[in-house]
Design a protein around this motif. Sequence first.
Motif, PDB file in Angstrom:
ATOM      1  N   SER A  80       1.613  66.933 -71.300  1.00  0.00           N
ATOM      2  CA  SER A  80       1.610  66.372 -69.980  1.00  0.00           C
ATOM      3  C   SER A  80       1.636  67.423 -68.783  1.00  0.00           C
ATOM      4  CB  SER A  80       2.182  65.085 -69.672  1.00  0.00           C
ATOM      5  OG  SER A  80       1.761  64.087 -70.697  1.00  0.00           O
ATOM      6  N   TYR A  81       2.775  68.144 -69.250  1.00  0.00           N
ATOM      7  CA  TYR A  81       2.972  69.186 -68.071  1.00  0.00           C
ATOM      8  C   TYR A  81       1.888  70.256 -67.945  1.00  0.00           C
ATOM      9  CZ  TYR A  81       5.722  72.503 -65.316  1.00  0.00           C
ATOM     10  OH  TYR A  81       6.231  73.333 -64.387  1.00  0.00           O
ATOM     11  N   LEU A  82       1.366  70.692 -69.095  1.00  0.00           N
ATOM     12  CA  LEU A  82       0.467  71.779 -69.265  1.00  0.00           C
ATOM     13  C   LEU A  82      -0.963  71.169 -68.745  1.00  0.00           C
ATOM     14  CD1 LEU A  82       1.285  73.046 -72.838  1.00  0.00           C
ATOM     15  CD2 LEU A  82       1.829  74.212 -70.644  1.00  0.00           C
ATOM     16  N   GLU A  83      -1.257  69.717 -69.052  1.00  0.00           N
ATOM     17  CA  GLU A  83      -2.503  69.271 -68.642  1.00  0.00           C
ATOM     18  C   GLU A  83      -2.525  69.273 -67.122  1.00  0.00           C
ATOM     19  OE1 GLU A  83      -2.658  65.701 -70.508  1.00  0.00           O
ATOM     20  OE2 GLU A  83      -3.750  66.435 -72.308  1.00  0.00           O
ATOM     21  N   LEU A  84      -1.350  69.052 -66.361  1.00  0.00           N
ATOM     22  CA  LEU A  84      -1.122  68.722 -65.184  1.00  0.00           C
ATOM     23  C   LEU A  84      -1.731  70.212 -64.341  1.00  0.00           C
ATOM     24  CD1 LEU A  84      -0.373  67.026 -62.413  1.00  0.00           C
ATOM     25  CD2 LEU A  84       1.924  68.156 -62.611  1.00  0.00           C
ATOM     26  N   ILE A  85      -0.928  71.221 -64.938  1.00  0.00           N
ATOM     27  CA  ILE A  85      -0.968  72.630 -64.326  1.00  0.00           C
ATOM     28  C   ILE A  85      -2.055  73.253 -64.537  1.00  0.00           C
ATOM     29  CG2 ILE A  85       1.439  72.623 -63.674  1.00  0.00           C
ATOM     30  CD1 ILE A  85       1.665  74.532 -65.844  1.00  0.00           C
ATOM     31  N   GLY A  86      -2.829  72.776 -65.810  1.00  0.00           N
ATOM     32  CA  GLY A  86      -3.964  73.611 -66.169  1.00  0.00           C
ATOM     33  C   GLY A  86      -3.596  75.006 -66.777  1.00  0.00           C
ATOM     34  N   ARG A  87      -2.303  75.093 -67.441  1.00  0.00           N
ATOM     35  CA  ARG A  87      -2.082  76.239 -67.975  1.00  0.00           C
ATOM     36  C   ARG A  87      -1.600  76.205 -69.455  1.00  0.00           C
ATOM     37  NH1 ARG A  87      -2.522  77.094 -63.051  1.00  0.00           N
ATOM     38  NH2 ARG A  87      -1.730  78.433 -61.793  1.00  0.00           N
ATOM     39  N   GLU A  88      -1.712  77.285 -70.107  1.00  0.00           N
ATOM     40  CA  GLU A  88      -1.287  77.455 -71.496  1.00  0.00           C
ATOM     41  C   GLU A  88      -0.073  78.626 -71.757  1.00  0.00           C
ATOM     42  OE1 GLU A  88      -4.520  77.758 -74.056  1.00  0.00           O
ATOM     43  OE2 GLU A  88      -5.270  75.634 -73.651  1.00  0.00           O
ATOM     44  N   ASN A  89       0.728  78.265 -72.932  1.00  0.00           N
ATOM     45  CA  ASN A  89       1.547  79.445 -73.127  1.00  0.00           C
ATOM     46  C   ASN A  89       2.487  79.733 -72.127  1.00  0.00           C
ATOM     47  OD1 ASN A  89       0.361  79.355 -75.945  1.00  0.00           O
ATOM     48  ND2 ASN A  89      -1.081  80.826 -74.824  1.00  0.00           N
ATOM     49  N   LEU A  90       3.283  78.967 -71.743  1.00  0.00           N
ATOM     50  CA  LEU A  90       4.289  78.973 -70.508  1.00  0.00           C
ATOM     51  C   LEU A  90       5.581  79.598 -71.140  1.00  0.00           C
ATOM     52  CD1 LEU A  90       3.666  76.212 -67.941  1.00  0.00           C
ATOM     53  CD2 LEU A  90       2.662  78.653 -68.031  1.00  0.00           C
ATOM     54  N   VAL A  91       5.903  79.420 -72.282  1.00  0.00           N
ATOM     55  CA  VAL A  91       7.288  79.508 -73.053  1.00  0.00           C
ATOM     56  C   VAL A  91       7.527  81.028 -72.934  1.00  0.00           C
ATOM     57  CG1 VAL A  91       8.661  79.368 -75.019  1.00  0.00           C
ATOM     58  CG2 VAL A  91       7.253  77.469 -74.363  1.00  0.00           C
ATOM     59  N   THR A 129      -0.647  71.960 -54.524  1.00  0.00           N
ATOM     60  CA  THR A 129      -1.904  72.470 -54.505  1.00  0.00           C
ATOM     61  C   THR A 129      -2.082  73.544 -55.514  1.00  0.00           C
ATOM     62  OG1 THR A 129      -2.305  72.366 -52.031  1.00  0.00           O
ATOM     63  CG2 THR A 129      -3.560  73.876 -53.115  1.00  0.00           C
ATOM     64  N   LEU A 130      -3.119  73.311 -56.570  1.00  0.00           N
ATOM     65  CA  LEU A 130      -2.862  73.967 -57.880  1.00  0.00           C
ATOM     66  C   LEU A 130      -4.452  74.372 -58.108  1.00  0.00           C
ATOM     67  CD1 LEU A 130      -0.674  72.198 -60.435  1.00  0.00           C
ATOM     68  CD2 LEU A 130      -0.432  74.435 -59.545  1.00  0.00           C
ATOM     69  N   VAL A 131      -4.505  75.645 -58.832  1.00  0.00           N
ATOM     70  CA  VAL A 131      -5.814  76.174 -59.032  1.00  0.00           C
ATOM     71  C   VAL A 131      -5.825  75.904 -60.494  1.00  0.00           C
ATOM     72  CG1 VAL A 131      -7.346  77.893 -59.545  1.00  0.00           C
ATOM     73  CG2 VAL A 131      -6.052  78.020 -57.285  1.00  0.00           C
ATOM     74  N   ARG A 132      -6.357  74.718 -61.173  1.00  0.00           N
ATOM     75  CA  ARG A 132      -6.096  74.393 -62.449  1.00  0.00           C
ATOM     76  C   ARG A 132      -6.966  75.055 -63.615  1.00  0.00           C
ATOM     77  NH1 ARG A 132      -5.989  67.964 -61.876  1.00  0.00           N
ATOM     78  NH2 ARG A 132      -4.755  68.170 -63.935  1.00  0.00           N
ATOM     79  N   ALA A 133      -8.028  75.740 -62.968  1.00  0.00           N
ATOM     80  CA  ALA A 133      -9.009  76.637 -63.951  1.00  0.00           C
ATOM     81  C   ALA A 133      -9.499  77.910 -63.520  1.00  0.00           C
ATOM     82  CB  ALA A 133     -10.082  75.483 -64.319  1.00  0.00           C
ATOM     83  N   PRO A 134      -9.669  78.634 -64.084  1.00  0.00           N
ATOM     84  CA  PRO A 134     -10.454  80.233 -63.708  1.00  0.00           C
ATOM     85  C   PRO A 134     -11.442  79.779 -62.850  1.00  0.00           C
ATOM     86  CG  PRO A 134      -9.539  80.401 -65.787  1.00  0.00           C
ATOM     87  CD  PRO A 134      -9.383  78.801 -65.563  1.00  0.00           C
ATOM     88  N   GLY A 135     -11.388  80.345 -61.542  1.00  0.00           N
ATOM     89  CA  GLY A 135     -12.600  80.328 -60.622  1.00  0.00           C
ATOM     90  C   GLY A 135     -12.749  78.899 -60.129  1.00  0.00           C
ATOM     91  N   ALA A 136     -11.774  78.035 -60.402  1.00  0.00           N
ATOM     92  CA  ALA A 136     -12.096  76.478 -59.740  1.00  0.00           C
ATOM     93  C   ALA A 136     -11.284  76.720 -58.380  1.00  0.00           C
ATOM     94  CB  ALA A 136     -11.304  75.516 -60.664  1.00  0.00           C
ATOM     95  N   PRO A 137     -11.677  75.569 -57.561  1.00  0.00           N
ATOM     96  CA  PRO A 137     -11.062  75.730 -56.087  1.00  0.00           C
ATOM     97  C   PRO A 137      -9.746  75.002 -56.229  1.00  0.00           C
ATOM     98  CG  PRO A 137     -12.764  73.883 -56.641  1.00  0.00           C
ATOM     99  CD  PRO A 137     -12.835  74.894 -57.472  1.00  0.00           C
ATOM    100  N   PRO A 138      -8.995  75.155 -55.515  1.00  0.00           N
ATOM    101  CA  PRO A 138      -7.571  74.294 -55.402  1.00  0.00           C
ATOM    102  C   PRO A 138      -7.972  72.973 -55.258  1.00  0.00           C
ATOM    103  CG  PRO A 138      -7.585  76.534 -53.853  1.00  0.00           C
ATOM    104  CD  PRO A 138      -9.196  76.123 -54.128  1.00  0.00           C
TER     105      PRO A 138
END
Length: 360
Positions: A80-91, A129-138
């Motif tokens: 759920s955390y990764l889906e919220l921020i739109g990131r992977e491999n944070l560890v 405020t997050l940019v959740r995907a490359p090239g996507a608007p905040p």
Amino acid sequence: MNRHGYDEQTWFTFSYSAVRDDSGAVGGVYCACVEATEQVLGERYRKEENERLVTLFEQAPGIIAVLRGPQHVFEITNKSYLELIGRENLVGKTAREALPDVEGQGFFELLDQVYTSGEPFVGHAVPLTLVRAPGAPPEQLYVDFVYQPIRDPFGTVVGIFVEGSDVTPRKQIEDELRAANRQKDQFLAMLAHELRNPLAPITTAAHLLKLGTLDAKGVRNASEIIARQAEHMTSLVNDLLDVSRVTRGLVTLEKEELDLNEIVAGALEQVRPLIEARRHALTMELSGEPVQVLGDRTRLVQVLSNILNNAAKYTPSGGQIALRVTAHGDRVTVTVTDNGIGIEPDVLPYIFDLFTQAER
């Protein structure tokens, strides 16, 4: 091994050592054996418990993460955390390295504060405020969250446990409800003002009639004032009752086949006195033949008369009003245009919302 009357699985640790005689030749074998069943079962249980907790952690609907050290290095995050921020491999990454677009929004400062003070922090509907995907608007999100310090056996803060949830849909609904309440309050204030306006001429006319000094023409004029203002107040009360019925879902439509030209004529008949009183020039362009539609006669007349009424009311005296009915295949368009003050662009998306009222 069968030692309690039934077969059971057991584990042992053992070692074999050669036993030598005085000449140095191997004369036997020494076996040291210790049962390890309890330790093996305990380790297996701990492993299963850890796997179960990891599964629960991963499947938790809320956002969860564990950060270690003063640099807030991600040790673990759930789906759920990764889906919220739109990131992977944070560890293995620090919070500032993993989430650079969060810089300046106060979250890193709060992590520093919790780590330094050892006091937890609870946030409610905090904007993020997050940019959740490359090239996507905040994107503007809202989150409820807790920063809970993690301590070692000596009480020293060694990390922070993050738990929370995305409350953006709830926040949007709350904002919409607050806006609707403000619009309702503004509408009721306007209605109260509109209801109070006719009272002054009614009171004045009634007082003159009470004095009994008016001639026949004066009595007729005073009576007409009272009748006209009472009719206006009745119209306002009926509008308020219509609003009440709409909000309670009590409005029913009596659909029938109608000629839209007749509907337009009926609406215009209601508004014509106001148009003439304000000396507006009215241009009409109706369809040359009947335009059949399926609808509620009373409500259609009401809608069109309201639009025409607004055009007449908010156009300066001597203005231009145009009414046009055009048919396009199976669609009909009724257009009302004027050269009045118009509606601000930021209000246009909401003009059909209940209680919406632009600034006068």
